[in-house]
Design an enzyme around this catalytic site. Structure first.
Site, PDB file in Angstrom:
ATOM      1  N   SER A 136       0.936  -1.010  -0.059  1.00  0.00           N
ATOM      2  CA  SER A 136      -0.062   0.023   0.016  1.00  0.00           C
ATOM      3  C   SER A 136       1.130   1.228  -0.120  1.00  0.00           C
ATOM      4  O   SER A 136       1.852   1.372   0.775  1.00  0.00           O
ATOM      5  CB  SER A 136      -0.870  -0.067   1.210  1.00  0.00           C
ATOM      6  OG  SER A 136      -1.772   1.105   1.377  1.00  0.00           O
ATOM      7  N   LYS A 162      -0.979  -0.894  -4.502  1.00  0.00           N
ATOM      8  CA  LYS A 162      -2.082  -0.108  -4.061  1.00  0.00           C
ATOM      9  C   LYS A 162      -1.731   1.203  -4.002  1.00  0.00           C
ATOM     10  O   LYS A 162      -0.998   1.679  -3.087  1.00  0.00           O
ATOM     11  CB  LYS A 162      -2.528  -0.832  -2.933  1.00  0.00           C
ATOM     12  CG  LYS A 162      -3.845  -0.159  -2.194  1.00  0.00           C
ATOM     13  CD  LYS A 162      -4.636  -0.796  -1.231  1.00  0.00           C
ATOM     14  CE  LYS A 162      -4.680  -0.196   0.125  1.00  0.00           C
ATOM     15  NZ  LYS A 162      -5.316  -0.913   1.280  1.00  0.00           N
ATOM     16  N   LYS A 164      -2.821   4.783  -2.607  1.00  0.00           N
ATOM     17  CA  LYS A 164      -3.747   5.655  -1.727  1.00  0.00           C
ATOM     18  C   LYS A 164      -4.052   6.886  -2.648  1.00  0.00           C
ATOM     19  O   LYS A 164      -3.169   7.405  -3.189  1.00  0.00           O
ATOM     20  CB  LYS A 164      -3.104   5.975  -0.420  1.00  0.00           C
ATOM     21  CG  LYS A 164      -2.883   5.030   0.467  1.00  0.00           C
ATOM     22  CD  LYS A 164      -4.151   4.391   0.951  1.00  0.00           C
ATOM     23  CE  LYS A 164      -4.026   3.451   2.273  1.00  0.00           C
ATOM     24  NZ  LYS A 164      -5.344   3.074   2.843  1.00  0.00           N
ATOM     25  N   ASP A 190      -6.972   3.119  -3.369  1.00  0.00           N
ATOM     26  CA  ASP A 190      -7.809   2.822  -2.139  1.00  0.00           C
ATOM     27  C   ASP A 190      -7.976   4.487  -1.638  1.00  0.00           C
ATOM     28  O   ASP A 190      -7.109   5.048  -1.553  1.00  0.00           O
ATOM     29  CB  ASP A 190      -6.865   2.163  -0.938  1.00  0.00           C
ATOM     30  CG  ASP A 190      -8.028   2.089   0.236  1.00  0.00           C
ATOM     31  OD1 ASP A 190      -8.993   2.517   0.303  1.00  0.00           O
ATOM     32  OD2 ASP A 190      -7.250   1.440   1.390  1.00  0.00           O
ATOM     33  N   GLU A 215     -10.944   0.666  -3.998  1.00  0.00           N
ATOM     34  CA  GLU A 215     -11.424   0.369  -2.495  1.00  0.00           C
ATOM     35  C   GLU A 215     -12.005   1.318  -1.829  1.00  0.00           C
ATOM     36  O   GLU A 215     -11.638   2.696  -1.824  1.00  0.00           O
ATOM     37  CB  GLU A 215      -9.911  -0.085  -1.910  1.00  0.00           C
ATOM     38  CG  GLU A 215     -10.208  -0.607  -0.555  1.00  0.00           C
ATOM     39  CD  GLU A 215      -8.815  -1.097   0.028  1.00  0.00           C
ATOM     40  OE1 GLU A 215      -7.763  -1.399  -0.612  1.00  0.00           O
ATOM     41  OE2 GLU A 215      -8.926  -1.202   1.386  1.00  0.00           O
ATOM     42  N   ASP A 240     -13.831  -2.150   1.957  1.00  0.00           N
ATOM     43  CA  ASP A 240     -13.100  -2.214   3.541  1.00  0.00           C
ATOM     44  C   ASP A 240     -13.794  -1.730   4.563  1.00  0.00           C
ATOM     45  O   ASP A 240     -14.572  -2.582   5.288  1.00  0.00           O
ATOM     46  CB  ASP A 240     -11.674  -1.342   3.152  1.00  0.00           C
ATOM     47  CG  ASP A 240     -10.838  -1.547   4.455  1.00  0.00           C
ATOM     48  OD1 ASP A 240     -11.267  -1.736   5.315  1.00  0.00           O
ATOM     49  OD2 ASP A 240      -9.659  -0.970   4.198  1.00  0.00           O
ATOM     50  N   LYS A 264     -10.120  -7.445   7.087  1.00  0.00           N
ATOM     51  CA  LYS A 264      -9.118  -7.088   8.059  1.00  0.00           C
ATOM     52  C   LYS A 264      -9.686  -7.741   9.255  1.00  0.00           C
ATOM     53  O   LYS A 264     -10.872  -7.430   9.835  1.00  0.00           O
ATOM     54  CB  LYS A 264      -9.129  -5.699   8.148  1.00  0.00           C
ATOM     55  CG  LYS A 264      -8.486  -5.049   7.029  1.00  0.00           C
ATOM     56  CD  LYS A 264      -8.172  -3.438   7.192  1.00  0.00           C
ATOM     57  CE  LYS A 264      -7.733  -2.706   6.332  1.00  0.00           C
ATOM     58  NZ  LYS A 264      -7.870  -1.242   6.323  1.00  0.00           N
ATOM     59  N   GLY A 292      -4.667  -4.666   5.897  1.00  0.00           N
ATOM     60  CA  GLY A 292      -3.628  -4.544   6.974  1.00  0.00           C
ATOM     61  C   GLY A 292      -3.863  -3.119   7.554  1.00  0.00           C
ATOM     62  O   GLY A 292      -4.597  -2.208   7.213  1.00  0.00           O
TER      63      GLY A 292
HETATM   64  O1  OSB Z   1      -7.435   1.278   4.251  1.00  0.00           O
HETATM   65  O2  OSB Z   1      -6.338  -0.423   3.723  1.00  0.00           O
HETATM   66  C1  OSB Z   1      -6.465   0.663   4.652  1.00  0.00           C
HETATM   67  C2  OSB Z   1      -3.205   1.435   6.883  1.00  0.00           C
HETATM   68  C3  OSB Z   1      -4.111   1.848   7.707  1.00  0.00           C
HETATM   69  C4  OSB Z   1      -5.325   1.953   7.686  1.00  0.00           C
HETATM   70  C5  OSB Z   1      -6.146   1.527   6.788  1.00  0.00           C
HETATM   71  C6  OSB Z   1      -5.600   1.086   5.636  1.00  0.00           C
HETATM   72  C7  OSB Z   1      -4.252   1.043   5.522  1.00  0.00           C
HETATM   73  C8  OSB Z   1      -3.584   0.454   4.407  1.00  0.00           C
HETATM   74  C9  OSB Z   1      -2.258   0.050   4.763  1.00  0.00           C
HETATM   75  O3  OSB Z   1      -3.832   0.810   3.241  1.00  0.00           O
HETATM   76  C10 OSB Z   1      -2.186  -1.557   5.059  1.00  0.00           C
HETATM   77  C11 OSB Z   1      -1.048  -1.933   5.516  1.00  0.00           C
HETATM   78  O4  OSB Z   1       0.133  -2.139   4.507  1.00  0.00           O
HETATM   79  O5  OSB Z   1      -1.079  -2.672   6.595  1.00  0.00           O
HETATM   80 MG    MG Z   2      -8.398   0.272   2.733  1.00  0.00          MG
END
Ligand code: OSB
Ligand code: MG
Length: 369
Positions: A136, A162, A164, A190, A215, A240, A264, A292
């Site tokens: 991510s 991925k 953001k 995402d 996402e 999510d 998650k 995650g």
């Molecule tokens: O939306 O998936 C998410 C991290 C913290 C809170 C939400 C998200 C995320 C990530 C990173 O996208 C996921 C990771 O690498 O642990």
């Molecule tokens: Mg997410």
């Protein structure tokens, strides 16, 4: 199983690089660890909550308070009848707070599985030995910085990227990454609920980039909005934040709000509920992947076990320890050829290194029955 004591520990671990999303920037991970000491074995778990309630309504201080004052008394009430399958039922009178509940259930499960000599993967029904690792990628100020970061991750071997996104950081970075790394790159975005239904036409402009999924574009409560969006946007929609239980997964699938689900365990209340979400999605033909919460090696180990179930057909957000931490709490989780091995030790397969844990601990409280 009888609990002698529960230790709640707060640990602060710096991130190797800031992680920016539509809800804010993280520069360190403020983690709550739960350690359950029983008459048979000791169990560990990590709470997914972040320092502030900006991803979901939970946050670390709140989770610690809730576990100490609301969840543990209910757990202790079970006495020696306690086992992991009973935890959700014992905690059911408390509404919400799924990440806190998940941490408690997971610590009990870790202790129980260690006592029985069973790895979490086997317990959950994992059929794979490895999980495919995706990464991510933070929001950056400028596109060239993003391209450098993505290039570094691809060189390390990550098999899926991925990005953001948020309003003002979407079409341009996606186009630049697609252009630079080509059509073969597995790429997804995402939004962490940063858009509204009014952005449907704008989001449809992402269709030309061949993304695996978008996402959580809309608010977590706007499940119907995602169903509407899915009729305008060709790119598959993944949920999510909106999926907090097997029941909400069922509703989202039934109403056409998503084609994919990010699971998650903390968000849905634990690994046992996560397995139910997986089973339901598999039966409905909805592919899933493990998301995650910037976990340390403790949470990451348990997430790997879940990712071994057969419905997890899309690359995970489970990266190696060094993606976030110069020094993880556990032995580092390593990626080889874009994959990470599922732990085979009994329990969740990840426990803190005592010296490192002491160094990084900020506070500690012990709660006894
Ligand atoms: O939306 O998936 C998410 C991290 C913290 C809170 C939400 C998200 C995320 C990530 C990173 O996208 C996921 C990771 O690498 O642990
Ligand atoms: Mg997410």
């Amino acid at each position: 199983m009888n609990i002698d004591a529960v230790e709640l520990r707060r640990v602060a671990i710096p991130l190797v690089t800031p992680f920016r999303t539509s809800f804010g920037t993280q520069t360190a991970r403020d983690v709550l660890l739960v350690r359950v000491i029983t008459d048979r074995a000791e169990g560990w778990a990590e709470c997914g909550a972040l320092s502030h309630p900006v991803y979901s309504s939970e946050y670390t201080d709140g989770a610690e308070h809730l576990i100490a004052d609301e969840l543990l008394p209910r757990l202790f009430a079970a006495g020696d009848r306690l086992n992991a399958d009973l935890v959700a039922q014992l905690l059911e009178p408390v509404r919400g707070h799924r990440m806190a509940k998940s941490a408690v259930e997971t610590a009990v499960l870790d202790a129980q599985l260690k006592a029985a000599g069973v790895p979490l993967g086997s317990h959950l029904g994992a059929t794979a030995t490895h999980v495919v690792s995706g990464v991510s990628v933070s929001i950056y100020d400028e596109v060239p910085q993003l391209l450098d970061a993505v290039s570094g991750y691809l060189e390390s071997g990550y098999r899926r990227i991925k990005l953001k996104i948020e309003p003002g950081w979407d079409l341009e970075p996606v186009a630049a990454v697609r252009d630079r790394f080509g059509s073969g790159l597995l790429l997804q975005v995402d939004a962490n609920s940063a858009y509204t239904r009014a952005d449907a036409r704008h989001l449809a402009r992402l269709d030309e980039f061949g993304l695996l999924m978008i996402e959580q574009p809309l608010d977590e409560e706007d499940v119907a909005g995602h169903a509407e969006l899915a009729r305008v946007v060709r790119t598959p929609i993944c949920l999510d934040e909106s999926v907090v239980s097997a029941r909400s997964a069922y509703e989202a699938i039934r109403t056409g709000a998503c084609a994919i689900i990010n699971i998650k365990p903390g968000r849905v209340g634990g690994y046992l509920e996560a397995r139910r979400v997986h089973d339901l999605c598999t039966a409905a033909g909805i592919p899933v992947w493990v998301g995650g919460m910037l976990e340390t090696g403790i949470g990451r180990a348990a997430n790997l076990a879940l990712g071994g179930l057969p419905g997890f057909t899309l690359p995970s957000d489970i990266s190696a320890s060094d993606r976030y931490f110069a020094q993880d709490l556990t032995e580092p989780i390593r990626m080889v050829d874009g994959r990470i091995e599922i732990p085979t030790a009994p329990g969740i397969g990840g426990a803190p290194i005592p010296d490192v844990l002491e160094q990084l601990t900020v506070s500690r409280q012990v709660v006894k029955p």
